[in-house]
Design an enzyme around this catalytic site. Structure first.
Site, PDB file in Angstrom:
ATOM      1  N   ASP A   1      38.066  57.779  38.941  1.00  0.00           N
ATOM      2  CA  ASP A   1      37.759  57.169  40.231  1.00  0.00           C
ATOM      3  C   ASP A   1      38.874  56.203  40.606  1.00  0.00           C
ATOM      4  O   ASP A   1      39.676  55.786  39.760  1.00  0.00           O
ATOM      5  CB  ASP A   1      36.420  56.430  40.165  1.00  0.00           C
ATOM      6  CG  ASP A   1      35.871  56.121  41.538  1.00  0.00           C
ATOM      7  OD1 ASP A   1      36.381  56.689  42.526  1.00  0.00           O
ATOM      8  OD2 ASP A   1      34.935  55.321  41.646  1.00  0.00           O
TER       9      ASP A   1
ATOM     10  N   ILE B   1      39.792  49.417  44.721  1.00  0.00           N
ATOM     11  CA  ILE B   1      40.734  48.335  44.994  1.00  0.00           C
ATOM     12  C   ILE B   1      40.142  47.037  44.450  1.00  0.00           C
ATOM     13  O   ILE B   1      38.966  46.739  44.696  1.00  0.00           O
ATOM     14  CB  ILE B   1      41.015  48.212  46.494  1.00  0.00           C
ATOM     15  CG1 ILE B   1      41.607  49.525  47.034  1.00  0.00           C
ATOM     16  CG2 ILE B   1      41.968  47.047  46.786  1.00  0.00           C
ATOM     17  CD1 ILE B   1      41.782  49.562  48.537  1.00  0.00           C
ATOM     18  N   HIS B   2      40.944  46.272  43.718  1.00  0.00           N
ATOM     19  CA  HIS B   2      40.478  45.038  43.092  1.00  0.00           C
ATOM     20  C   HIS B   2      41.463  43.906  43.341  1.00  0.00           C
ATOM     21  O   HIS B   2      42.603  44.120  43.736  1.00  0.00           O
ATOM     22  CB  HIS B   2      40.307  45.250  41.581  1.00  0.00           C
ATOM     23  CG  HIS B   2      39.188  46.162  41.220  1.00  0.00           C
ATOM     24  ND1 HIS B   2      37.945  45.721  40.818  1.00  0.00           N
ATOM     25  CD2 HIS B   2      39.119  47.516  41.205  1.00  0.00           C
ATOM     26  CE1 HIS B   2      37.164  46.751  40.572  1.00  0.00           C
ATOM     27  NE2 HIS B   2      37.851  47.850  40.796  1.00  0.00           N
ATOM     28  N   ARG B   3      40.996  42.699  43.045  1.00  0.00           N
ATOM     29  CA  ARG B   3      41.824  41.503  43.135  1.00  0.00           C
ATOM     30  C   ARG B   3      42.666  41.414  41.864  1.00  0.00           C
ATOM     31  O   ARG B   3      42.128  41.227  40.772  1.00  0.00           O
ATOM     32  CB  ARG B   3      40.921  40.276  43.276  1.00  0.00           C
ATOM     33  CG  ARG B   3      41.604  39.019  43.748  1.00  0.00           C
ATOM     34  CD  ARG B   3      40.557  38.013  44.199  1.00  0.00           C
ATOM     35  NE  ARG B   3      39.974  37.249  43.113  1.00  0.00           N
ATOM     36  CZ  ARG B   3      38.852  36.542  43.221  1.00  0.00           C
ATOM     37  NH1 ARG B   3      38.176  36.560  44.355  1.00  0.00           N
ATOM     38  NH2 ARG B   3      38.387  35.851  42.193  1.00  0.00           N
TER      39      ARG B   3
ATOM     40  N   GLU C   1      36.769  59.176  44.729  1.00  0.00           N
ATOM     41  CA  GLU C   1      37.030  58.964  46.155  1.00  0.00           C
ATOM     42  C   GLU C   1      38.353  59.565  46.629  1.00  0.00           C
ATOM     43  O   GLU C   1      38.557  59.729  47.829  1.00  0.00           O
ATOM     44  CB  GLU C   1      36.980  57.470  46.486  1.00  0.00           C
ATOM     45  CG  GLU C   1      35.596  56.934  46.761  1.00  0.00           C
ATOM     46  CD  GLU C   1      34.916  56.429  45.499  1.00  0.00           C
ATOM     47  OE1 GLU C   1      35.484  56.629  44.398  1.00  0.00           O
ATOM     48  OE2 GLU C   1      33.819  55.847  45.604  1.00  0.00           O
TER      49      GLU C   1
ATOM     50  N   GLU D   1      39.416  35.501  50.719  1.00  0.00           N
ATOM     51  CA  GLU D   1      38.654  36.743  50.678  1.00  0.00           C
ATOM     52  C   GLU D   1      38.127  37.086  52.063  1.00  0.00           C
ATOM     53  O   GLU D   1      38.210  36.295  52.997  1.00  0.00           O
ATOM     54  CB  GLU D   1      37.504  36.626  49.670  1.00  0.00           C
ATOM     55  CG  GLU D   1      37.954  36.668  48.213  1.00  0.00           C
ATOM     56  CD  GLU D   1      38.289  38.082  47.756  1.00  0.00           C
ATOM     57  OE1 GLU D   1      38.235  39.008  48.573  1.00  0.00           O
ATOM     58  OE2 GLU D   1      38.607  38.250  46.559  1.00  0.00           O
TER      59      GLU D   1
END
Length: 492
Positions: A165, A168-170, A233, A289
């Protein structure tokens, strides 16, 4: 469409061919806060502190401390621009993505000769290897915990099933070969992969592809239940383009990456290792954020040990401002698709469209345009709102409007709320529901009814006209004319 989009470079070529969609500068910019400070005025929009506005994407050709590097920002920071890049109309984006989910095309792995992302290779075994020197990653503000990769397509696989998979992450650059990775609890597939690997005592190989086809960036933002655990995705991006996304084997880990990415970070999520997110800045803050506030630095975040970075020749770093319109579109359009699918399956033909509006950052607020065709449709609009909360659990507020309201114009939406909503009967509250931890009001300090941080009151604002009263709420009808007869350049 004049240009076929298959990667970041072809996307930028398309934008350059459309007047007003792309600008560039050769004036040197500092990636530490200054770059974001500039784009805040040019085209950030979203929930960024005013003054800001929607504007063109922007390329910075001279980055302080990074000779030869370029950084692009705002590629997706306008709904019309997203539509052009995905070859559809702005009002049909949610429907396009809904159809893509249903007609997924799985990614394929290509050979090393097709891995454009590996034209230049930097390995962690090199004595002068330092990710902070290789990656021109900006900070959004002077208070940020450090340079952040905000547009990294994180790709990993279940250590037992092999299912893969992308999310998107920080990602904060913490040292010469370590990156911290923030996981929103329960909200990402890679979180489940990491937890399983750690329980087995195994590091989790992970690739981070930066600067890719915008279809991949949008597709990566889908969440359960629309894309359950095990749903890759990248297959949605394949359906959008009608062609499988191409992956390439990484050079130093057992994982794949996006073959035409500008940059790829190869690494492993370490077993049991945690780091304080602001260990280098000590500000107590992470980065801005999507709700418009700076997120608090997490005291314990997992760590990626970087093994290598590969790039294309003359790579282009892609970044975004956390609360910008770019996040609204990336998170919001998949939200729209998820709601459309859920409601259409339950009550076909009544939901006209959905807009995950900018005030909610693409996650917290949705406007549903609903058509009541017969008397028995009265009440179904609120059922649609309940389905929207099920389709996207992080949703906090739903505004219901009739088919004569332009849901993409928040002034028109507010007009409907002002003239068609009565607070004592048309506002429905559902307290005590799990929402999103980055909304600072979702906290016990704001209400005695909140039992834990991240719990909130979901609210429905029903600004639809009662079916039996529709004749009293007909909008003034103006003569239909073509204004170009009087102003030939109108709308050009």
């Amino acid at each position: 469409m004049a240009h076929e989009v298959s990667d970041l470079r072809s996307a930028l070529e398309l934008l350059e061919s459309v007047p007003g969609q792309m600008v560039s500068t050769d004036v040197e910019v500092d990636p530490s806060a200054e770059l974001a400070g500039v784009y805040r005025y040019i085209g950030a929009g979203g929930t960024v502190a005013r003054p800001t506005k929607l504007g063109p994407a922007m390329i910075f050709n001279k980055i302080k401390g990074h000779p030869g590097a370029r950084v692009v920002i705002g590629v997706l920071a306008d709904r019309g621009r997203v539509a052009a890049l995905l070859n559809t109309r702005p009002d049909r984006l949610g429907f396009l993505l809904r159809n893509a989910v249903k007609n997924a095309i799985q990614p394929v792995v290509v050979g090393p000769d097709q891995a454009k992302c590996q034209e230049v290779v930097y390995k962690a075994t090199d004595p002068d290897f330092d990710i902070r020197k290789i990656l021109p990653a900006p900070t959004n503000t002077p208070e940020d915990a450090g340079p952040y990769v905000t547009f990294g397509m994180c790709y990993a696989s279940d250590v037992e099933t092999g299912e893969s998979d992308v999310t998107i992450h920080r990602l904060c650059l913490q040292s010469k070969d370590e990156i911290s990775m923030f996981f929103t609890p329960g909200a990402r597939h890679l979180g489940a992969f990491r937890e399983k690997a750690e329980a087995l005592g195994k590091p989790l190989p992970i690739s981070i592809s930066i600067g890719v086809d915008p279809a991949v960036e949008i597709a990566a933002c889908f969440e359960p239940p629309t894309t359950p655990l095990g749903f890759n995705e990248l297959s949605i991006a394949g359906a959008i383009r009608g062609k499988a996304v191409e992956l390439a084997p990484c050079l130093t880990i057992q994982e794949n990456c996006i073959a035409n990415a500008e940059y790829v970070i190869e690494g492993e999520l370490l077993v049991g290792k945690r780091i304080r997110e602001d260990i280098n800045s000590n500000t107590g803050k992470a980065m801005p954020e999507f709700p418009g506030y700076t997120g608090p630095a997490n005291p314990e975040v997992p760590v990626i040990k970087v093994k290598a970075i590969t790039t294309r020749k003359n790579p282009i770093m892609q970044t975004c401002i956390g609360p910008s319109e770019e996040h609204v579109n990336m998170a919001g359009i998949p939200t729209e698709a998820s709601i459309i699918d859920m409601v259409e399956r339950a009550m076909p033909g009544r939901l006209q469209n959905v807009y995950a509006a900018p005030p909610g950052g693409g996650k917290f607020l949705a406007v549903l345009q609903f058509k009541k065709g017969v008397p028995s449709d009265e009440g179904r609009q609120r059922q649609a709102a309940l389905l929207a909360f099920s389709a996207f659990p992080e949703l906090k507020q739903v505004i219901l409007v009739d088919e004569d309201v332009d849901l993409f114009d928040m002034n028109d939406v507010m007009w409907a709320m002002t003239t068609r909503l009565q607070g004592d009967v048309d506002i429905v509250t559902i307290p005590g529901v799990r929402c999103h931890p980055l909304d600072p009001s979702n906290d016990a300090a704001c209400s005695w009814t909140i039992r834990d941080h991240g719990i909130a009151c979901k609210t429905i604002y029903d600004a639809t006209v009662p079916f039996r009263e529709k004749q009293r709420f007909i909008r003034a009808k103006f003569m239909e004319v073509d204004p170009k007869k009087w102003l030939p350049d109108f709308g050009a």
